[in-house]
Write an enzyme that holds these catalytic residues in place. Structure first.
Site, short mmCIF file in Angstrom:
data_model
loop_
_atom_site.label_atom_id
_atom_site.label_comp_id
_atom_site.label_asym_id
_atom_site.label_seq_id
_atom_site.Cartn_x
_atom_site.Cartn_y
_atom_site.Cartn_z
CB CYS A 1 46.63 38.19 31.28
SG CYS A 1 45.25 37.37 30.45
CG ASN A 2 44.02 39.96 37.12
OD1 ASN A 2 43.52 39.04 37.73
ND2 ASN A 2 43.73 41.23 37.36
#
Length: 358
Positions: free
Chosen positions: A89-90
């Site tokens: 994810c980020n």
């Protein structure tokens, strides 16, 4: 901390920076990538990999649950092909690979051992390799529901009753937060659902004391744990029910009383519907309880949200089970109520077979 391998699996979890370390991806034999974020990445960076994208934000009210079955299937396909899978994810540099990617990895672990693992124990497995893993509260609740569903690997949008009920509760929460009742078309009327009708035992009926109209059966009762030991002052005064079609005139005044599958012009103006009010019997229009979309506290101390309750003083509880077995559920119905509480004019009649009178 770019990416870490989950113990016992060729699955890696990390942040977006993991994609830039081509040498590490090659050493880990990464062939499949699950991207759980809305940020677009350069195509040339991801060209060598098979990719599955889940466009969600890291907020507790995001619906990540609906994406879990497809994500689990994709991860398994990568492993079956002999490769390794990166789930990323980020987020900020200190928290990447913490919430969304962890949720997807937990879902996969649960799907492999649903009878052994729980969302919390699966999270502990992830933390052995990546201590910062911490799905937000909403995602953990969704994982608990995914686990309760049996960790389905097929689409859950059409036939999964638990998912439909969860969506309905989300709609109620959003509506109440805006100070209005939910749209009638968003409410899940349980007696319209074949899955709900078929689930659970229906050996107990709740009847209007005045006209004897059957209002609900066991499968439509919302169980809750009493916060205090039952006594003359703390025993539950209401039996809380899921929404049923006969409640429409009370919940949505002016709406059609027909089934929810029939066309209705009501719902486009939710402000017309009250947040709380009385619940009336569909047979005799007697006041039999009350409802509050924002929830209300049971006399035992437990909060029920949303709350649709019939008052025990206004209804009779009829059961066909052996009274000696007592009440072993947590529906708020005490053992003493498992039978017919006959109106005065009927008490001279012999009780029906398998039933008692109070």
């Amino acid at each position: 901390m770019a990416m870490n391998q989950i113990r016992g699996h060729n699955i890696y979890i990390g942040g977006i920076l993991s994609l830039k370390n081509q040498a590490a991806l090659s050493r880990a034999n990464i062939t499949h990538i699950v991207s759980v974020l809305r940020l677009n990445q350069a195509d040339e960076l991801l060209a060598p990999f098979q990719r599955h994208v889940i466009e969600v934000d890291d907020v507790s009210d995001e619906d990540l649950l609906v994406h879990l079955p497809a994500a689990v299937r994709f991860i398994q396909s990568g492993l079956d092909a002999g490769g390794s899978v990166l789930v990323h994810c980020n987020a900020g540099s200190s928290a990447m690979g913490k919430s969304r990617s962890a949720t997807v990895c937990i879902a996969y672990l649960l799907s492999r051992q649903p009878a052994v693992l729980t969302p919390q124990s699966a999270l502990e497995i992830l933390r052995e390799s990546r201590p910062l893993c911490e799905p937000n509260e909403g995602f953990m609740e969704q994982l608990a529901l995914y686990h309760k569903m049996g960790c389905p690997e097929e689409d859950i949008t059409d036939n999964n009753h638990l998912y439909s009920r969860w969506l309905y509760h989300r709609e109620v929460q959003d509506s109440v937060a805006c100070g209005r009742a939910p749209d009638m078309q968003a409410v899940l009327f349980e007696d319209d659902s074949k899955a709900s009708q078929a689930s659970g035992a229906n050996n107990t009926e709740i009847k209007c004391r005045k006209c004897r109209r059957t209002l609900a059966t066991t499968s439509f009762v919302i169980p809750h744990e009493q916060k205090s030991k039952p006594s003359s002052t703390t025993e539950c005064a209401h039996v809380f029910l899921h929404p049923l079609t006969w409640m429409k005139p009370s919940l949505f005044p002016g709406s059609s009383s027909s089934t929810s599958s029939s066309p209705s012009v009501y719902g486009s103006h939710p402000a017309d519907a009250p947040l709380s009010g009385r619940l009336t019997c569909p047979g005799c229009s007697a006041n039999i309880g009350k409802f509050a979309w924002q929830g209300m506290q049971c006399s035992c101390g437990h909060w029920v949200v949303p709350a649709i309750g019939v008052a025990k003083a206004r209804v009779d509880v009829v059961t066909r089970v052996n009274l000696r077995e007592g009440n072993t559920n947590n529906t708020g119905l005490p053992p003493a109520s498992l039978g017919i509480r006959l109106p005065p004019g009927m008490r001279s009649h012999a009780p029906e077979s398998g039933r008692g009178s109070l």
